[in-house]
Design an enzyme around this catalytic site. Structure first.
Site, PDB file in Angstrom:
ATOM      1  N   ARG A 107      -3.788  -2.504  -1.416  1.00  0.00           N
ATOM      2  CA  ARG A 107      -5.073  -2.538  -2.119  1.00  0.00           C
ATOM      3  C   ARG A 107      -6.075  -1.588  -1.479  1.00  0.00           C
ATOM      4  NH1 ARG A 107      -5.338  -7.154  -5.537  1.00  0.00           N
ATOM      5  NH2 ARG A 107      -7.578  -6.904  -5.690  1.00  0.00           N
ATOM      6  N   TYR A 216       7.450  -5.662   0.148  1.00  0.00           N
ATOM      7  CA  TYR A 216       7.732  -4.271  -0.222  1.00  0.00           C
ATOM      8  C   TYR A 216       6.953  -3.330   0.698  1.00  0.00           C
ATOM      9  CZ  TYR A 216       3.550  -5.546  -2.941  1.00  0.00           C
ATOM     10  OH  TYR A 216       2.327  -6.056  -3.341  1.00  0.00           O
ATOM     11  N   ASP A 293     -12.241  -9.850 -11.788  1.00  0.00           N
ATOM     12  CA  ASP A 293     -12.154 -11.221 -11.297  1.00  0.00           C
ATOM     13  C   ASP A 293     -13.388 -12.046 -11.632  1.00  0.00           C
ATOM     14  OD1 ASP A 293      -9.657 -10.794 -10.286  1.00  0.00           O
ATOM     15  OD2 ASP A 293     -10.246 -10.791  -8.176  1.00  0.00           O
TER      16      ASP A 293
END
Length: 393
Positions: A107, A216, A293
């Site tokens: 992010r 990952y 959000d």
């Protein structure tokens, strides 16, 4: 056309994406971030084809792509036996099917790319250390108030200030995030710390009784991201709460050896309660609109939270460019985004129950995954991945 700038509260992924989208429609933008710098402390994220399309539409893909990783496959594994239940290849065939690639990134790297793109655009003014505390629709304009007592005036306000939005109450009333009975942990470590038994070039999902794990590589192969979700509750202590030493492995006893080794590898973990938002009565009021959000926070189990904010930004910018009636443009944005994001929220909650199944239910789930194959799994994601910037939903 009102030539006053748009005001954006929040300098996270959604706010920066909205700034880029509006600026590409030749609208001046003033963005206000409460922190003293632009930083993202969250975990990694999966950039599905719809997210790549959104970044391209926002003019940010070239700034983000270099820090992304191209994983070879997605593996779904049973957390107790280690069996591979499903394998999805992510190469040329996948890209041809969905018209865009699949990537993974941190992010912080996505945010850095958005900031880079925003700084290149002279229509965007970036402000830090400015915490928005109130908003007012003044009829022909809107006004933001800040904690330091100052104000800013603009054509409209985009509230992209997150799941704990301060400005949401002015649009939708007092709506608190809802805890969903899950605890989330994140661990980040250098790639070289990953146990050799782990296939580090894949996106791997481990399904365990009462829990699941996703991992990952991120940051152009420099780091490795691990996210763990377990059934349970926590007090809401924010995003930076450190987990106790050994807490994560203790939450997943009896898992397959490879997974157990991985859970012991990160030097530290942080934790937070899994929450989302219930349906809001409205996302817009006059010249004020919620985005990301602040409007539709979701659990991360479809890996679409950040991507939905990127899509929001594309649609909001497109609608504001269609005419001078800003309140109607904001309403059109809401109409086009509400059903899709609500479906993402609901399916994310459902995935938690499926991933965390045990006993006979888990055995049935595993058999279904084995028999259905990757084509069936990708078919269930078509409605998400095939979104395009001109979509009306």
């Amino acid at each position: 056309m009102n030539d006053q700038p748009f005001l954006i509260a929040g300098g996270g992924i959604g706010g920066l994406a909205a700034a880029l989208g509006l600026a590409r429609q030749s609208r001046p933008v003033r963005l206000f971030e409460q922190a003293t710098g632009f930083e993202e402390i969250g975990a990694g994220l999966q950039m599905s084809p719809n997210g790549v399309r959104a970044l391209k539409a926002l003019g940010a893909w070239e700034a983000v792509e270099p820090s992304c990783v191209i994983p070879s496959e997605i593996h779904v594994r049973d957390g107790l036996s280690g069996a591979i239940l499903q394998r999805i290849r992510l190469g040329k065939t996948f890209e041809e099917r969905f018209g865009a690639p699949y990537r993974v990134c941190h992010r912080a790297d996505l945010l850095a790319g958005l900031v880079t793109a925003a700084k290149r655009n002279f229509a965007i003014e970036l402000n830090t250390g400015k915490r928005a505390t109130g908003v007012e629709d003044m009829g022909e304009a809107a006004r933001l108030g800040f904690a330091d007592g100052s104000t800013a005036r603009g054509a409209g306000v985009v509230a992209a200030d997150g799941i704990r939005s301060t400005l949401r109450a002015a649009v939708a009333g007092e709506v608190a995030p809802t805890k969903r009975g899950v605890i989330l942990y994140r661990g980040l470590m250098p790639l070289q710390r990953v146990p050799p038994e782990i296939e580090a070039d894949c996106v791997t999902l481990w399904l365990c009784p009462g829990a699941h794990v996703v991992h990952y590589p991120v940051s152009n192969w420099r780091n490795f991201n691990v996210v763990v979700a377990v059934d349970g509750t926590l007090p809401d202590e924010g995003w930076k709460t450190p987990a106790h030493s050994g807490e994560v492995p203790k939450r997943l006893p009896g898992v397959y050896r490879e997974l157990s080794l991985l859970l012991a590898a990160p030097a530290s973990w942080t934790r937070w309660p899994g929450t989302d938002l219930g349906a809001l009565p409205q996302w817009t009021r006059g010249r004020v609109a919620l985005l990301g959000d602040a409007a539709h926070a979701t659990l991360p189990f479809l890996a679409q939270g950040a991507v939905m904010a990127l899509e929001d930004a594309v649609v909001l910018a497109r609608e504001t460019a269609r005419g001078p009636d800003l309140p109607e443009a904001f309403r059109a944005y809401e109409r086009q985004r509400r059903e899709r994001t609500a479906k993402i929220q609901e399916q994310s909650r459902s995935m938690s129950r499926i991933y965390h199944a045990s006993g006979v239910v888990a055995a049935g789930r595993n058999l279904t995954l084995r028999l259905s194959g990757p084509s069936f799994a990708l078919g269930r994601l078509e409605w998400i991945y095939r979104w395009t910037p001109d979509a009306t939903g």
